[in-house]
Design an enzyme around this catalytic site. Structure first.
Site, PDB file in Angstrom:
ATOM      1  N   LEU A   1       0.602  -1.036  -0.151  1.00 24.46           N
ATOM      2  CA  LEU A   1       0.124   0.027   0.215  1.00 24.46           C
ATOM      3  C   LEU A   1       0.768   1.283  -0.133  1.00 24.46           C
ATOM      4  CD1 LEU A   1      -3.706   0.854   1.765  1.00 24.46           C
ATOM      5  CD2 LEU A   1      -2.052   1.954   2.028  1.00 24.46           C
TER       6      LEU A   1
ATOM      7  N   HIS B   1       6.140   2.899  11.943  1.00 25.02           N
ATOM      8  CA  HIS B   1       6.189   4.109  11.487  1.00 25.02           C
ATOM      9  C   HIS B   1       5.951   5.180  11.808  1.00 25.02           C
ATOM     10  CE1 HIS B   1       8.691   7.208   8.958  1.00 25.02           C
ATOM     11  NE2 HIS B   1       9.694   5.882   8.726  1.00 25.02           N
TER      12      HIS B   1
END
Length: 337
Positions: free
Chosen positions: A126, A230
């Site tokens: 993605l 992240h």
């Protein structure tokens, strides 16, 4: 209008551009044109295949701006991971060290090299270019896959997972990698990720220690990022958590990012989706939703703010054309509210 559709061979240059600009962490689609061309070919073959159970299919989708034809985002589903070569994760377990005589009882987090997630369906690849973000595009890209899976559940596993990008700094340095993987691979993190991304995973089994690893022996910086994502991945994780995905103790062997998982039939978008009949005309305004046709290789999905009434949905002509449906056809509808 932003529209999701299966990737085509003509989209190769756009996919290469996305892979080049995504940076470290976009490991499932490295910026290697020859490799990406094979990925596109596999996707086209997967959409064309007659399938009654999940296998080595991989369905790759792109987001297209219909007004300009620009491709600015992608996402994918791997039907069943680990069938042609081992799929590795660390399972974070617990080891107890205790002594009644000394009054000591310690719970020690322990990493076990695992193939437990073999055979599950994987949400992957993605990415949205910065210019494509906003206005519901992220939700469309993430959740369109669930409408496709709802259309064709026999093509997917009963369990679905997503490996989330782990913590790394602006230079692509991963604390988890520096604290563990580097000692066994002796290459930079981005180099190791590139090797894995291009399909060469056998070296993992050859170089990683097969024995359990006590996490307390890792540097504090490596311990701190185990199971963490992240900063740029937090919105994607939040969307999956809304769908019912949960962390169950499996992390990536390179960056320590978490794998989240959910039963296929309990994913919220799939569970709440409805099949309704199309009318074409002036739509009934409603809450944000996703609408997809029920086709396979001609799958289309779009974001809209339209309501359904009595099992019908009225689509404006331009949206019906984009979705490749006509009056009397069926679409799958899922509210985002």
């Amino acid at each position: 209008m932003k529209l999701i559709r299966p990737i085509r061979a003509a989209d190769l240059s756009a996919l290469v551009e996305m892979a080049e600009t995504a940076g470290a962490g976009f490991t499932s689609l490295p910026p290697v044109p020859e490799y990406l061309a094979k990925k596109i070919a596999l996707s086209e073959a997967s959409f064309a295949a007659d399938v009654d159970e999940p296998g080595q299919q991989r369905y790759l989708f792109v987001m297209e701006e219909t007004d300009t034809g620009e491709i600015g985002a992608c996402c994918a589903i791997e039907a069943a991971c680990g069938l042609d070569e081992a799929f590795y994760s660390y399972r974070v377990g617990t080891t107890i060290h205790a002594s009644r005589e000394l009054g000591i009882y310690n719970r020690v987090p322990t990493l076990y090299l695992s193939n437990d997630l073999t055979g599950t369906s994987v949400l992957c690849s993605l990415y949205l270019k910065p210019g494509f973000r906003g206005e519901g595009a992220g939700k469309l890209l993430s959740k369109c896959r669930f409408l496709f899976m709802a259309n064709f559940p026999d093509r997917f596993s009963k369990k679905v997972i997503a490996e989330m990008r782990g913590v790394s700094d602006e230079n692509g340095h991963s604390p988890f990698w520096e604290g563990l993987g580097r000692y066994f691979f002796t290459v930079d993190y981005d180099r190791a990720e590139h090797i894995v991304g291009t399909g060469n995973k056998a070296f993992i089994a050859e170089l990683m220690p097969p024995h359990p690893i006590y996490a307390v022996l890792l540097p504090k910086a490596a311990q701190a990022v185990m199971g963490k994502v992240h900063a740029q991945t937090e919105p994607a994780l939040h969307l999956l958590e809304q769908e019912g995905f949960r962390y169950q103790g499996y992390i990536d062997i390179f960056d320590g990012g978490p794998s989240v998982e959910a039963p296929l039939d309990e994913i919220r978008t799939i569970r709440r989706a409805q099949v309704v009949t199309v009318f074409i005309g002036k739509p009934l305004q409603g809450a944000p939703c996703l609408i997809a046709n029920t086709q396979l290789d001609a799958f289309r999905c779009a974001y809209a703010e339209i309501a359904i009434k009595n099992g019908h949905i009225t689509l404006p002509p331009e949206l019906a054309k984009a979705l490749d449906v006509d009056s009397g056809d069926e679409v799958r509808f899922s509210s985002l509210a």
